[in-house]
Write a protein that holds these residues in place. Structure first.
Motif, PDB file in Angstrom:
ATOM      1  N   ASP A  15       0.822  -1.226   0.000  1.00 52.64           N
ATOM      2  CA  ASP A  15       0.000   0.000   0.000  1.00 52.64           C
ATOM      3  C   ASP A  15       0.850   1.268   0.000  1.00 52.64           C
ATOM      4  O   ASP A  15       0.535   2.241   0.700  1.00 52.64           O
ATOM      5  N   LYS A  75       2.528  -5.086  -2.452  1.00 50.44           N
ATOM      6  CA  LYS A  75       1.126  -5.154  -2.870  1.00 50.44           C
ATOM      7  C   LYS A  75       0.524  -3.755  -2.986  1.00 50.44           C
ATOM      8  O   LYS A  75       0.824  -2.894  -2.178  1.00 50.44           O
ATOM      9  N   ASN A  76      -0.338  -3.547  -3.972  1.00 56.78           N
ATOM     10  CA  ASN A  76      -1.116  -2.298  -4.119  1.00 56.78           C
ATOM     11  C   ASN A  76      -0.200  -1.077  -4.244  1.00 56.78           C
ATOM     12  O   ASN A  76      -0.502  -0.007  -3.718  1.00 56.78           O
ATOM     13  N   CYS A  84      -1.095   3.243  -4.872  1.00 59.36           N
ATOM     14  CA  CYS A  84      -2.505   3.523  -4.578  1.00 59.36           C
ATOM     15  C   CYS A  84      -2.687   5.010  -4.265  1.00 59.36           C
ATOM     16  O   CYS A  84      -1.721   5.732  -4.043  1.00 59.36           O
ATOM     17  N   SER A  92       1.112  -6.466  -6.594  1.00 61.70           N
ATOM     18  CA  SER A  92      -0.034  -5.900  -7.322  1.00 61.70           C
ATOM     19  C   SER A  92       0.150  -4.392  -7.404  1.00 61.70           C
ATOM     20  O   SER A  92       0.904  -3.809  -6.631  1.00 61.70           O
ATOM     21  N   PHE A  93      -0.565  -3.799  -8.363  1.00 59.22           N
ATOM     22  CA  PHE A  93      -0.447  -2.359  -8.592  1.00 59.22           C
ATOM     23  C   PHE A  93      -1.830  -1.725  -8.567  1.00 59.22           C
ATOM     24  O   PHE A  93      -2.805  -2.324  -9.021  1.00 59.22           O
ATOM     25  N   ALA A  94      -1.889  -0.491  -8.066  1.00 65.62           N
ATOM     26  CA  ALA A  94      -3.141   0.254  -8.146  1.00 65.62           C
ATOM     27  C   ALA A  94      -3.404   0.562  -9.620  1.00 65.62           C
ATOM     28  O   ALA A  94      -2.482   0.753 -10.407  1.00 65.62           O
ATOM     29  N   GLU A  95      -4.705   0.597  -9.961  1.00 59.80           N
ATOM     30  CA  GLU A  95      -5.088   0.644 -11.362  1.00 59.80           C
ATOM     31  C   GLU A  95      -4.662   1.916 -12.095  1.00 59.80           C
ATOM     32  O   GLU A  95      -4.171   1.857 -13.224  1.00 59.80           O
ATOM     33  N   ILE A  96      -4.872   3.066 -11.468  1.00 58.92           N
ATOM     34  CA  ILE A  96      -4.549   4.317 -12.169  1.00 58.92           C
ATOM     35  C   ILE A  96      -3.035   4.432 -12.321  1.00 58.92           C
ATOM     36  O   ILE A  96      -2.532   4.837 -13.365  1.00 58.92           O
ATOM     37  N   GLY A  98      -1.981   2.289 -15.182  1.00 59.55           N
ATOM     38  CA  GLY A  98      -2.364   2.929 -16.443  1.00 59.55           C
ATOM     39  C   GLY A  98      -1.421   4.060 -16.814  1.00 59.55           C
ATOM     40  O   GLY A  98      -1.031   4.212 -17.976  1.00 59.55           O
TER      41      GLY A  98
END
Lengths: 205, 472
Positions: free
Chosen positions: A25, A78-79, A82, A105-109, A112
């Protein structure tokens, strides 16, 4: 239009040394505190990457660790990324020297934004990521390869299956990650869609 | 097209699809593009370099919110960097024919407050903005999400984005909220349950009796924080309240065509029986006034609960809990109520609307800000400011020892002079409690509803707003 087929930059793999920033995070305020965004260009972002975290760590932050100096791959938890949509975050990391991210994992924005800059974000299985982190920390001089064609991350820890969305992989590998040109190719279809919507009254060009 | 039932998300997506891209992504038309001074200047520079015009200048709307001071907004702004950013935005808007809602327009405010106020935000639209809290506009049944600056460039140049469709998770909030429990508490409870990254890959559809009963402003609060749960967009299906809110707004149709437009809006709602990728139910009756104790919005609990202990959480949460406890310098297992505060901030795109200020003012009427506490009320827009002043709320706050400021993002992210100092603890109605978020690299944030912030300002510590008799 200044862009054309000749300037397509295909990102098929990123190879270099890696740097590990542990923790889940990690938000984009952390990556680039808001006070450094009071500018109208991205030029200066690189030197402010993780500014407060580095200050807090008093020289012990991985980005200040000489063993990781010159790393081009950032390994994270993770994440990652964010919070705020600020592209200043990947811009700062890119200008610091990172060309690819490997994480849980990666935050979506954030992901992008990275794609729009030609920076792959690939995820690994939890066990693989733990192994990679340990291996890089033990031997930071080793070469790590993020291979988008083979969908692999290779290092002394072995060959690991790298996960990223097919469409994103295709954009990077084919060099269409800079989306403006692709979007403009739709031509009048854009105006036709606009005209079919009940709220776009005057689609002036 | 088949007659299979579709979700609002699918309807909006299909209506705005320009074409399928070879990558499997969709070229999606963005009907409404909102911009502000922080994430747009580089995008304008990029299209200038590409030599392409703004494709639909009449579908991009600008305001200034992040850097604007809330004490003295006269020009030139005291901060040269802020003045340069504002000047750049004005120049870009002028050069490209983009409508700019600056302070002299009387309509300036936080971009996610003014979009709905002006009626720019409507059901069935696609809305993008270089700001992650764009999800706010989903309260109207729009598909609205935050983008980065390169994507702002894409929208300026083509009015489109290359993007993959999201899955849809329906979140049903059942029952009825207890008195003293607000929309803020509902979204914090949702994030606590599903996690700060539980929404990655999803659009959240908020539904159920609790959401149905909410005002539009409350729905905006819920949708606003979708991104804090990892979902880049969240929405509520349009209903009669949505239509009533939009009646008579500057950019909504006049009386002659309104009824017909409204019919179209309502038809965008998810069809009964449509398929969802996931459905989650939360009992709204059990939600308490909530407070964050840690360093992300998922670190929250009911005001009667105790701060978690590392031993008492899941293995994968432990490191984060330990890091948060160390940063906050809080004692594991201690009650969150009674935590001393130094600053109180009421405002932001999450909770800076008139209904938020009314609720906070009810509490402010019951006492005076505790000695040593700095308390700020920052209206979300000039319209909110005017409405509040007409109702005398500014006087209520001033009399109770709060500062009454000019509109802007202010201390939510502290890009203007409103900042925490040192290790201050702030009770805040904003959306993020990240390390350093409110301007001091070591500052600490406790997120809560505006009424809870007002109560904390008066008590000088976190208290349960339900225990305050507001005469309501």
């Amino acid at each position: 239009m200044a862009t054309n087929e000749d300037v397509l930059v295909r990102i098929e793999s990123v190879e270099g040394t890696a740097c590990v920033v542990r923790g889940d995070d990690i938000d984009t305020d952390r990556i680039i505190p808001a006070r450094f965004m009071k500018v109208v260009t991205f030029d200066d972002m690189g030197r402010h990457a993780f500014a407060d975290a580095r200050k807090e760590a008093k020289g012990k932050h991985p980005l200040d660790d000489p063993r990781y100096s010159g790393a081009s791959i950032l390994v994270v938890g993770k994440n990652f990324g964010c919070g705020s949509s600020r592209e200043h975050a990947p811009q700062a990391l890119m200008r610091f020297g990172f060309q690819a991210f490997v994480g849980a994992s990666f935050a979506e924005i954030f992901a992008g934004n990275c794609t729009a800059l030609g920076l792959p974000c690939v995820t690994l299985a939890e066990r693989d990521l733990a192994k990679l982190m340990d291996s890089v920390e033990l031997d930071p001089a080793q070469t790590v390869t993020v291979d988008l064609r083979a969908k692999q991350v290779r290092s002394r820890a072995g060959e690991m299956a790298a996960i990223l969305p097919d469409g994103v992989r295709q954009q990077l590998v084919e060099g269409t990650w800079d989306a403006t040109r692709v979007l403009l190719e739709a031509g009048d279809a854009i105006e036709r869609t606009a005209a079919s919507l009940p709220y776009v009254e005057m689609p002036g060009r | 097209m088949s007659d299979r039932p579709r979700s609002l998300f699918q309807k909006v997506w299909e209506a705005h699809r320009v074409r399928d891209l070879p990558t499997g992504q969709t070229q999606l038309f963005i009907g409404t593009h909102l911009i502000h001074e922080v994430t747009s200047p580089q995008a304008f520079a990029m299209i200038r370099e590409l030599g392409v015009p703004v494709r639909f200048p009449n579908r991009t709307f600008a305001t200034v919110d992040h850097i604007i001071p809330t004490d003295d907004q006269s020009r030139p702004l005291a901060d040269d960097l802020a003045e340069a950013m504002m000047g750049e935005l004005e120049r870009n808007c002028r050069e490209h024919g983009v409508q700019f809602f600056g302070p002299e327009s009387g309509a300036q405010g936080i971009v996610h407050v003014i979009g709905p106020e002006l009626g720019l935000t409507q059901p069935g639209q696609t809305i993008a903005c270089g700001d992650s809290h764009t999800s706010t506009h989903g309260a109207f049944g729009a598909i609205a999400f935050g983008i980065g600056t390169s994507q702002v460039r894409d929208v300026l140049a083509s009015q489109c984005l290359a993007i993959s469709p999201l899955k849809v998770r329906r979140i049903e909030v059942t029952g009825k909220l207890a008195p003293g429990v607000y929309a803020k508490d509902v979204i914090l409870a949702i994030i606590r349950k599903l996690g700060v990254n539980g929404g990655v890959g999803y659009a959240y559809e908020y539904a159920g009796p609790v959401i149905d009963a909410m005002s539009m402003e409350e729905r905006m609060t819920v949708c606003n924080m979708s991104i804090e749960g990892g979902a880049r967009c969240g929405y509520v299906n349009p209903d009669a309240k949505t239509v009533e809110y939009l009646r008579g707004r500057r950019f909504t149709p006049d009386d002659a065509t309104f009824a017909k437009k409204a019919e179209g809006w309502l038809a965008m709602a998810s069809d009964p029986g449509c398929a969802y990728d996931d459905v989650v139910t939360i009992d709204g009756s059990k939600i308490e006034p909530s407070v964050t104790w840690g360093i992300h919005p998922g670190h929250n609990l009911g005001v009667s609960e105790s701060i978690p202990t590392p031993a008492g959480v899941r293995d994968d949460e432990r490191a984060g809990v330990e890091e948060a406890l160390e940063y906050m310098d809080f004692v594991a297992g201690a009650s969150i109520a009674g935590t001393k505060i130094d600053v109180a901030f009421i405002g932001s795109c999450t909770n800076g609307r008139i209904s938020d200020l009314r609720e906070a003012a009810k509490v402010a009427k019951t006492g005076h800000v505790k000695a040593g506490v700095r308390a700020l009320v920052v209206p979300g827009s000039m319209a909110v400011q005017r409405e509040a002043e007409a109702e005398g709320l500014d006087e209520v706050f001033r009399k109770a020892g709060f500062e009454w400021r000019e509109p802007g993002c202010s201390m939510c992210l502290a890009m203007n002079p409103d900042k925490l100092r040192g290790r201050e603890v702030c009770a805040s109605s904003s959306n993020r409690n990240f390390k350093g978020r409110q301007g001091s690299p070591t500052g600490r944030t406790l997120l809560m509803s505006p009424a809870m912030v007002a109560a904390a300002a008066i008590a000088g510590e976190v208290v349960d707003v339900r225990e305050i008799a507001t005469g309501d």
